[in-house]
Design an enzyme around this catalytic site. Sequence first.
Site, PDB file in Angstrom:
ATOM      1  N   ASP A   1       1.263   2.608   3.586  1.00 38.29           N
ATOM      2  CA  ASP A   1       0.396   3.775   3.366  1.00 38.29           C
ATOM      3  C   ASP A   1       1.227   5.055   3.394  1.00 38.29           C
ATOM      4  O   ASP A   1       0.743   6.111   3.802  1.00 38.29           O
ATOM      5  CB  ASP A   1      -0.738   3.840   4.397  1.00 38.29           C
TER       6      ASP A   1
ATOM      7  N   HIS B   1       1.530   5.388  -1.734  1.00 32.18           N
ATOM      8  CA  HIS B   1       1.145   6.545  -2.550  1.00 32.18           C
ATOM      9  C   HIS B   1       2.414   7.168  -3.127  1.00 32.18           C
ATOM     10  O   HIS B   1       3.255   7.671  -2.368  1.00 32.18           O
ATOM     11  CB  HIS B   1       0.422   7.595  -1.698  1.00 32.18           C
TER      12      HIS B   1
ATOM     13  N   HIS C   1     -10.555   1.112   1.654  1.00 35.52           N
ATOM     14  CA  HIS C   1     -10.388   2.138   2.678  1.00 35.52           C
ATOM     15  C   HIS C   1     -11.591   1.950   3.586  1.00 35.52           C
ATOM     16  O   HIS C   1     -12.706   2.366   3.236  1.00 35.52           O
ATOM     17  CB  HIS C   1     -10.334   3.548   2.083  1.00 35.52           C
TER      18      HIS C   1
ATOM     19  N   ASN D   1      -5.119   7.246  -6.118  1.00 37.35           N
ATOM     20  CA  ASN D   1      -5.875   8.463  -5.771  1.00 37.35           C
ATOM     21  C   ASN D   1      -5.143   9.727  -6.201  1.00 37.35           C
ATOM     22  O   ASN D   1      -4.852  10.613  -5.410  1.00 37.35           O
ATOM     23  CB  ASN D   1      -6.203   8.501  -4.267  1.00 37.35           C
TER      24      ASN D   1
ATOM     25  N   HIS E   1      -4.671  -0.672   5.847  1.00 42.39           N
ATOM     26  CA  HIS E   1      -4.252   0.131   7.007  1.00 42.39           C
ATOM     27  C   HIS E   1      -5.213  -0.004   8.191  1.00 42.39           C
ATOM     28  O   HIS E   1      -5.835   0.971   8.608  1.00 42.39           O
ATOM     29  CB  HIS E   1      -4.037   1.601   6.637  1.00 42.39           C
TER      30      HIS E   1
ATOM     31  N   HIS F   1       0.858  -1.199   0.000  1.00 41.39           N
ATOM     32  CA  HIS F   1       0.000   0.000   0.000  1.00 41.39           C
ATOM     33  C   HIS F   1       0.890   1.244   0.000  1.00 41.39           C
ATOM     34  O   HIS F   1       1.461   1.600   1.023  1.00 41.39           O
ATOM     35  CB  HIS F   1      -0.914   0.021   1.234  1.00 41.39           C
TER      36      HIS F   1
ATOM     37  N   LYS G   1      -9.235  -0.398  -5.959  1.00 39.24           N
ATOM     38  CA  LYS G   1      -9.332   0.279  -4.661  1.00 39.24           C
ATOM     39  C   LYS G   1     -10.695   0.928  -4.482  1.00 39.24           C
ATOM     40  O   LYS G   1     -11.165   1.681  -5.337  1.00 39.24           O
ATOM     41  CB  LYS G   1      -8.241   1.357  -4.561  1.00 39.24           C
TER      42      LYS G   1
ATOM     43  N   HIS H   1       2.906  14.585   1.779  1.00 40.37           N
ATOM     44  CA  HIS H   1       2.303  15.913   1.581  1.00 40.37           C
ATOM     45  C   HIS H   1       3.391  16.936   1.905  1.00 40.37           C
ATOM     46  O   HIS H   1       4.159  16.735   2.850  1.00 40.37           O
ATOM     47  CB  HIS H   1       1.122  16.134   2.535  1.00 40.37           C
TER      48      HIS H   1
END
Length: 356
Positions: free
Chosen positions: A254, A22, A143, A48, A181, A20, A106, A258
């Site tokens: 996960d 990003h 999720h 995403n 998660h 998992h 997902k 940012h």
Amino acid sequence: MSTTLDALSILTITRPDDWHLHLRDGPALRDTVADAARHFARAIVMPNLAPPVTTTAQAGVYRQRILTARPEGSDWQPLMVLYLTDNTPPDEIDRAVSSGFIHAVKYYPAGATTNSDSGVTDIKNAYGVLERMEKLGLPLLLHGEVTDQHIDIFDREAVFIERTLAPLCTQFPRLKIVLEHITTAQGAQFVASGGDNIAATITPQHLLYNRNDLLAGGIRPHNYCLPILKRSTHQQALIEAATGGSGKFFLGTDSAPHPQSKKESACGCAGCYSHHGAIELYAEVFDRANALDKLEGFASHFGPTFYGLPINEKKLTLRRSPWQLPATTQLGDDLMVPFYASETLQWAVVDGESNG
Ligand code: NCD
Ligand code: ZN
């Protein structure tokens, strides 16, 4: 078991995978891919983006951008995922499976987390797609949180399990499902008592921290992720699930970067970045639980077995050798404060021949 413990100071495991992750897109890709490829062999790449990766064709183009961002000589592999919407046609599942590069779909409840606005508004809208996935053996990644405004944020996973996941498992008894998660004792319990087609990933932040680390003595935005950190009894249940040796629980960071400015804000983004030290963070947890011999199964064996993929042949060696994580790292044109920034970890990856 190829884990070797030499006086508890050297640990060699099969090279791990992250189930998992990003990676984002654009200028950030070079940094996120380099970090992901450093110690891991493969990663399930979350879809995403804005706009989300909803078709096999879009996933193919995104995959090419990721491969181009790999460091020279790297054989690390991105495993692509489709983003489920209310309008995904069942035929998209046939295209995804025959592509060979899509390994899961997902499900984000609409509005649950970062870039989830195009997510599913009612799981019943996806029943045709789920039926096709069950038939073709393509895993559904969840999720697992309800989004109803009147449900307390700390209860959203438990309520999701009761209202959405349990009926889903009854409706599609052979569908492969990963509850992503997990953050609660209820999540661990539901997965442990389900069939072989139900598994879960667990992040380093939910193993190392509980909600006090987010809120006590001052608010710490860099520990804010979704699903939100829960109380310590849940943290304990997750540690037991991860270190217990069950093939139903495996590694999924996960890791969700940012920029610092977006986290340190009056309305900060959810997500912790952990690929500056991912396997080392997990080693810390397993070491504290006296379960270093269980790290290899969790990090390197159970994920590929669930997904029907080969276990990696290359190895990775860690050494007990304390090191301090950086205070900031680069994310494209921005600075980022990674998870566990400036803290000390006990295990370090040994560079060299054993890392293959
Ligand atoms: C993730 C992100 O930023 O993309 N954030 C997070 O807190 N985990 C989205 C997600 O997985 O919920
Ligand atoms: Zn995520």
